[in-house]
Design a protein around this motif. Sequence first.
Motif, PDB file in Angstrom:
ATOM      1  N   LEU A 151       0.834  -1.200   0.000  1.00  0.00           N
ATOM      2  CA  LEU A 151       0.000   0.000   0.000  1.00  0.00           C
ATOM      3  C   LEU A 151       0.871   1.253   0.000  1.00  0.00           C
ATOM      4  CD1 LEU A 151      -2.898   1.113   0.158  1.00  0.00           C
ATOM      5  CD2 LEU A 151      -2.644   1.095   2.643  1.00  0.00           C
ATOM      6  N   LEU A 152       1.927   1.251   0.792  1.00  0.00           N
ATOM      7  CA  LEU A 152       2.871   2.367   0.793  1.00  0.00           C
ATOM      8  C   LEU A 152       3.503   2.541  -0.582  1.00  0.00           C
ATOM      9  CD1 LEU A 152       4.545   4.520   2.322  1.00  0.00           C
ATOM     10  CD2 LEU A 152       6.173   2.681   2.848  1.00  0.00           C
ATOM     11  N   ALA A 153       3.859   1.438  -1.227  1.00  0.00           N
ATOM     12  CA  ALA A 153       4.454   1.513  -2.567  1.00  0.00           C
ATOM     13  C   ALA A 153       3.479   2.109  -3.571  1.00  0.00           C
ATOM     14  CB  ALA A 153       4.900   0.130  -3.017  1.00  0.00           C
ATOM     15  N   SER A 154       2.191   1.798  -3.432  1.00  0.00           N
ATOM     16  CA  SER A 154       1.213   2.377  -4.358  1.00  0.00           C
ATOM     17  C   SER A 154       1.102   3.882  -4.170  1.00  0.00           C
ATOM     18  CB  SER A 154      -0.155   1.709  -4.189  1.00  0.00           C
ATOM     19  OG  SER A 154      -0.738   2.074  -2.954  1.00  0.00           O
ATOM     20  N   PHE A 155       1.190   4.359  -2.923  1.00  0.00           N
ATOM     21  CA  PHE A 155       1.175   5.805  -2.684  1.00  0.00           C
ATOM     22  C   PHE A 155       2.430   6.468  -3.233  1.00  0.00           C
ATOM     23  CE2 PHE A 155      -1.797   4.855   0.975  1.00  0.00           C
ATOM     24  CZ  PHE A 155      -2.918   5.346   0.317  1.00  0.00           C
ATOM     25  N   ILE A 156       3.558   5.796  -3.119  1.00  0.00           N
ATOM     26  CA  ILE A 156       4.802   6.346  -3.660  1.00  0.00           C
ATOM     27  C   ILE A 156       4.719   6.411  -5.182  1.00  0.00           C
ATOM     28  CG2 ILE A 156       7.286   5.933  -3.912  1.00  0.00           C
ATOM     29  CD1 ILE A 156       7.206   4.677  -1.098  1.00  0.00           C
ATOM     30  N   LEU A 157       4.152   5.382  -5.799  1.00  0.00           N
ATOM     31  CA  LEU A 157       3.990   5.405  -7.254  1.00  0.00           C
ATOM     32  C   LEU A 157       3.026   6.497  -7.695  1.00  0.00           C
ATOM     33  CD1 LEU A 157       3.912   1.601  -8.070  1.00  0.00           C
ATOM     34  CD2 LEU A 157       5.663   3.254  -8.738  1.00  0.00           C
ATOM     35  N   LEU A 158       1.964   6.715  -6.934  1.00  0.00           N
ATOM     36  CA  LEU A 158       1.030   7.796  -7.243  1.00  0.00           C
ATOM     37  C   LEU A 158       1.723   9.146  -7.131  1.00  0.00           C
ATOM     38  CD1 LEU A 158      -1.888   8.632  -7.889  1.00  0.00           C
ATOM     39  CD2 LEU A 158      -2.287   8.717  -5.426  1.00  0.00           C
ATOM     40  N   ALA A 159       2.537   9.316  -6.085  1.00  0.00           N
ATOM     41  CA  ALA A 159       3.292  10.562  -5.945  1.00  0.00           C
ATOM     42  C   ALA A 159       4.272  10.733  -7.097  1.00  0.00           C
ATOM     43  CB  ALA A 159       4.040  10.567  -4.609  1.00  0.00           C
ATOM     44  N   GLY A 160       4.893   9.644  -7.528  1.00  0.00           N
ATOM     45  CA  GLY A 160       5.805   9.712  -8.668  1.00  0.00           C
ATOM     46  C   GLY A 160       5.091  10.114  -9.946  1.00  0.00           C
ATOM     47  N   MET A 161       3.870   9.624 -10.120  1.00  0.00           N
ATOM     48  CA  MET A 161       3.104   9.996 -11.312  1.00  0.00           C
ATOM     49  C   MET A 161       2.754  11.480 -11.283  1.00  0.00           C
ATOM     50  SD  MET A 161      -0.423   8.352 -12.759  1.00  0.00           S
ATOM     51  CE  MET A 161      -1.440   9.087 -11.493  1.00  0.00           C
ATOM     52  N   VAL A 162       2.367  11.996 -10.130  1.00  0.00           N
ATOM     53  CA  VAL A 162       2.058  13.424  -9.998  1.00  0.00           C
ATOM     54  C   VAL A 162       3.306  14.259 -10.277  1.00  0.00           C
ATOM     55  CG1 VAL A 162       1.381  15.216  -8.342  1.00  0.00           C
ATOM     56  CG2 VAL A 162       0.106  13.072  -8.444  1.00  0.00           C
ATOM     57  N   ILE A 163       4.433  13.812  -9.742  1.00  0.00           N
ATOM     58  CA  ILE A 163       5.686  14.534  -9.962  1.00  0.00           C
ATOM     59  C   ILE A 163       6.067  14.493 -11.438  1.00  0.00           C
ATOM     60  CG2 ILE A 163       8.171  14.476  -9.465  1.00  0.00           C
ATOM     61  CD1 ILE A 163       7.417  13.563  -6.623  1.00  0.00           C
ATOM     62  N   ALA A 164       5.853  13.360 -12.106  1.00  0.00           N
ATOM     63  CA  ALA A 164       6.170  13.251 -13.535  1.00  0.00           C
ATOM     64  C   ALA A 164       5.292  14.181 -14.353  1.00  0.00           C
ATOM     65  CB  ALA A 164       6.010  11.805 -13.996  1.00  0.00           C
ATOM     66  N   PHE A 165       3.994  14.282 -14.027  1.00  0.00           N
ATOM     67  CA  PHE A 165       3.103  15.184 -14.762  1.00  0.00           C
ATOM     68  C   PHE A 165       3.448  16.646 -14.510  1.00  0.00           C
ATOM     69  CE2 PHE A 165      -0.330  11.741 -14.910  1.00  0.00           C
ATOM     70  CZ  PHE A 165       0.073  11.344 -16.182  1.00  0.00           C
ATOM     71  N   ALA A 166       4.099  16.934 -13.378  1.00  0.00           N
ATOM     72  CA  ALA A 166       4.520  18.295 -13.083  1.00  0.00           C
ATOM     73  C   ALA A 166       5.802  18.657 -13.835  1.00  0.00           C
ATOM     74  CB  ALA A 166       4.724  18.476 -11.584  1.00  0.00           C
ATOM     75  N   GLY A 167       6.417  17.677 -14.479  1.00  0.00           N
ATOM     76  CA  GLY A 167       7.596  17.951 -15.288  1.00  0.00           C
ATOM     77  C   GLY A 167       8.917  17.650 -14.612  1.00  0.00           C
ATOM     78  N   GLU A 168       8.910  17.117 -13.426  1.00  0.00           N
ATOM     79  CA  GLU A 168      10.143  16.782 -12.711  1.00  0.00           C
ATOM     80  C   GLU A 168      10.453  15.294 -12.894  1.00  0.00           C
ATOM     81  OE1 GLU A 168      12.229  18.777 -11.032  1.00  0.00           O
ATOM     82  OE2 GLU A 168      11.023  20.486 -11.665  1.00  0.00           O
ATOM     83  N   VAL A 169      11.044  14.956 -14.034  1.00  0.00           N
ATOM     84  CA  VAL A 169      11.316  13.562 -14.361  1.00  0.00           C
ATOM     85  C   VAL A 169      12.332  12.930 -13.403  1.00  0.00           C
ATOM     86  CG1 VAL A 169      12.121  12.004 -16.180  1.00  0.00           C
ATOM     87  CG2 VAL A 169      10.667  13.949 -16.753  1.00  0.00           C
ATOM     88  N   PRO A 170      13.413  13.622 -12.990  1.00  0.00           N
ATOM     89  CA  PRO A 170      14.328  12.977 -12.037  1.00  0.00           C
ATOM     90  C   PRO A 170      13.651  12.627 -10.697  1.00  0.00           C
ATOM     91  CG  PRO A 170      15.392  14.871 -13.035  1.00  0.00           C
ATOM     92  CD  PRO A 170      13.966  14.900 -13.461  1.00  0.00           C
ATOM     93  N   GLY A 171      12.783  13.496 -10.226  1.00  0.00           N
ATOM     94  CA  GLY A 171      12.050  13.214  -8.987  1.00  0.00           C
ATOM     95  C   GLY A 171      11.114  12.026  -9.154  1.00  0.00           C
ATOM     96  N   ALA A 172      10.497  11.907 -10.332  1.00  0.00           N
ATOM     97  CA  ALA A 172       9.630  10.763 -10.602  1.00  0.00           C
ATOM     98  C   ALA A 172      10.446   9.481 -10.652  1.00  0.00           C
ATOM     99  CB  ALA A 172       8.877  10.971 -11.907  1.00  0.00           C
ATOM    100  N   GLY A 173      11.660   9.550 -11.175  1.00  0.00           N
ATOM    101  CA  GLY A 173      12.536   8.378 -11.205  1.00  0.00           C
ATOM    102  C   GLY A 173      12.927   7.934  -9.810  1.00  0.00           C
ATOM    103  N   VAL A 174      13.188   8.902  -8.927  1.00  0.00           N
ATOM    104  CA  VAL A 174      13.505   8.563  -7.537  1.00  0.00           C
ATOM    105  C   VAL A 174      12.309   7.882  -6.884  1.00  0.00           C
ATOM    106  CG1 VAL A 174      13.994   9.545  -5.262  1.00  0.00           C
ATOM    107  CG2 VAL A 174      15.256  10.345  -7.261  1.00  0.00           C
TER     108      VAL A 174
END
Length: 183
Positions: free
Chosen positions: A48-71
């Motif tokens: 469940l924690l991993a799914s929230f982290i992946l959701l946060a990564g998707m939001v970060i990727a849509f905001a244009g911060e690809v390195p943050g989404a990779g992290v």
Amino acid sequence: MPLPFLTADRAFDASAEDIALPFDDHDKWRRPYRPGPWRVAAAASMLLLASFILLAGMVIAFAGEVPGAGVCLGLALVVIACALRLLRLGAWVGRHGVRRVGFFTTTTVPWNQVTAVRTVQQPVKWLGFPRTVQGQALIVVQQGGQAIPPLLTDSNADFLARGEAFDRAADTVEAWGDEYRRR
């Protein structure tokens, strides 16, 4: 309403008195018990924690911060790998020996090096924490006298508050050991 034909406790159309573990292929490593509710709950929480982290990564990727989404993606993959490893922990038996799978290490003892497999009363760790309580442990006695940590305890994440399940699993591993040490 118990449905034993749908559980991992018995194989379909196998009688319990025929063999130690009723599986067709004894060459594969088998866990003689199901993971306990504490272990499954911890792994589910991690997923469940991993799914929230992946959701946060998707939001970060849509905001244009690809390195943050990779992290975030890398962190989520580490959490998923830890959850899967947590589900693999425990004792595994096979024709070749007995295996104790830990989080970082795996110890395999061939049956020809095992003197005895027995249940003893001793202080055991409570849910793997440093705190110890008096309990039962299934230990493997080797010929060389080398000690490995207990295979099973009645206070670990698989058997906490499930004494009957611990007794069944310990008896099964002992029967498996008796069967293959004689050969």
